[in-house]
Write a protein that holds these residues in place. Structure first.
Motif, PDB file in Angstrom:
ATOM      1  N   VAL A 117       0.854  -1.200   0.000  1.00  0.00           N
ATOM      2  CA  VAL A 117       0.000   0.000   0.000  1.00  0.00           C
ATOM      3  C   VAL A 117       0.883   1.241   0.000  1.00  0.00           C
TER       4      VAL A 117
ATOM      5  N   TRP B 233       1.851   5.270  -0.153  1.00  0.00           N
ATOM      6  CA  TRP B 233       1.267   6.501   0.401  1.00  0.00           C
ATOM      7  C   TRP B 233       0.894   7.424  -0.751  1.00  0.00           C
ATOM      8  N   ALA B 234      -0.349   7.881  -0.854  1.00  0.00           N
ATOM      9  CA  ALA B 234      -1.466   7.637   0.040  1.00  0.00           C
ATOM     10  C   ALA B 234      -2.600   7.076  -0.806  1.00  0.00           C
ATOM     11  N   THR B 235      -2.906   5.801  -0.616  1.00  0.00           N
ATOM     12  CA  THR B 235      -3.939   5.108  -1.370  1.00  0.00           C
ATOM     13  C   THR B 235      -5.286   5.270  -0.665  1.00  0.00           C
TER      14      THR B 235
ATOM     15  N   HIS C  93      -2.299   1.707   5.452  1.00  0.00           N
ATOM     16  CA  HIS C  93      -0.899   2.013   5.177  1.00  0.00           C
ATOM     17  C   HIS C  93      -0.027   1.541   6.333  1.00  0.00           C
TER      18      HIS C  93
ATOM     19  N   VAL D 219       5.809   3.076   5.611  1.00  0.00           N
ATOM     20  CA  VAL D 219       5.571   3.952   4.464  1.00  0.00           C
ATOM     21  C   VAL D 219       5.341   5.383   4.932  1.00  0.00           C
TER      22      VAL D 219
END
Length: 335
Positions: A6, A8-10, A16, A20
């Motif tokens: 994942v 940054w920023a999903t 997260h 990360v």
């Protein structure tokens, strides 16, 4: 090793990893470490000096030094003054202690720290005393056994023997600004045809030399963040007649005469004892703190000089072949 799944920023509720997030902080701060603002986390005596010190409010960044976590940064904040007890010394000898802000993250593999009772609120950062360090120590990670500690060094307290009360004289400030700003401003004045100024003042207060009738220099624009400055002044192509004379030169900012808010050291010049005319360069360099009253203001500069000895026939002169330059390199440091 695979990517962290994942980035940054999903969005969409993706979870997260803290690694990360710390990597993002590291990148946004260019991998710097230290306090955020110049007055943050300063270690000071108690209002009534006693067996403790206060760490003032402020914030900072600490590089993650735990093995396998290079390129990560923690952001820490001290909302209110934190009192830190300091053990008294006995009659046998004095002692040096470091005061540090240390991140103690128990969730890193192999961490020596234990989780707190409430993992949601921590705490995970502490003002710690690293006691009995070698004299002159300036950094937590230079102390044996603390090379991998994640934390920033704030101060060193040097206690004499038989001492329990901590005074300001015992505290050495070791804070560094994480990303200090720097700015250079040069100012220049060139004499024109017909201008001639012979240095004649012999009194303690000297004279402005060259003494521009208008502010031909332009103004010195002092940044709001500037706490210190390297200062260089150079008088170019000074005409010196045969003989010998000597004197002093300095720079004042923000006013003429006594009481100017910023004055450099006085540097000496000494003309050669020669049989012919000479052209010389007079120069000085200094490093000074910027008074708070001058930060964020626009100021005039005044190069000063005076004669200490010699005869009037050998006093130095500036004319249309001469110039004067002033250079300020403003810096931001902990105060």
């Amino acid at each position: 090793m695979a990517f962290d799944p994942v980035p940054w920023a999903t969005g969409g509720g993706a979870k997260h990893s803290p690694e990360v997030a710390r990597t993002d902080t590291y990148g946004n701060s260019d991998g710097t470490e230290g306090i955020i603002k110049v007055g943050d986390l300063k270690v000071v005596p108690l209002d009534v000096p006693g067996t403790a010190v206060n760490v003032n409010p402020g914030s900072g960044r600490a590089l993650n030094r735990h093995p396998g976590h290079a390129g990560e940064t923690y952001t820490l904040r001290n909302a209110t003054a934190t009192e830190v007890p300091i053990a008294s010394t006995g009659s046998g000898a004095g002692r040096s202690d470091l005061i540090v802000a240390r991140v103690e993250d128990p969730f890193l593999q192999g961490s020596p720290y234990s989780p707190p009772a409430d993992v949601e609120v921590g705490p995970y950062v502490f003002a710690r005393v690293i006691s009995n360090v070698p004299a002159g120590t300036k950094r937590l990670q230079d102390v044996s056994g603390h090379e991998s500690d994640t934390g920033i060094t704030l101060a060193r307290v040097d206690l004499p023997a038989s001492t329990g009360t901590i005074t300001g004289a015992m505290i050495t400030d070791l804070r560094k600004v994480a990303a200090p700003k720097q700015h250079t401003q040069p100012l220049f004045y060139s004499l024109v045809s017909g201008d001639t100024e012979t240095l004649t003042a012999t009194g303690e207060n000297g004279e402005v030399w060259p003494n521009a009738s208008t502010n031909s220099w332009g103004n010195l624009e002092i940044p709001e963040w500037a706490t210190h400055a390297y200062i260089q002044v150079q008088w170019n192509s000074v005409f010196v007649p045969p003989g010998s004379s000597y004197g002093q030169m300095w720079l004042q900012v923000g006013g003429t005469g006594a009481g100017a808010p910023l004055v450099t050291q006085r540097s000496n010049w000494d003309s050669p004892n020669s049989t012919g005319n000479t052209r010389m360069v007079f120069a000085l360099a200094d490093y000074r703190s910027i008074p708070a009253s001058l930060r964020g203001t626009s100021q005039r500069v005044y190069p000063y000089a005076r004669i200490l000895g010699g005869t009037s026939s050998t006093y130095p002169t500036i004319n249309a072949s001469s110039s004067c330059q002033v250079t300020f390199v403003f810096q931001q440091r902990a105060v």
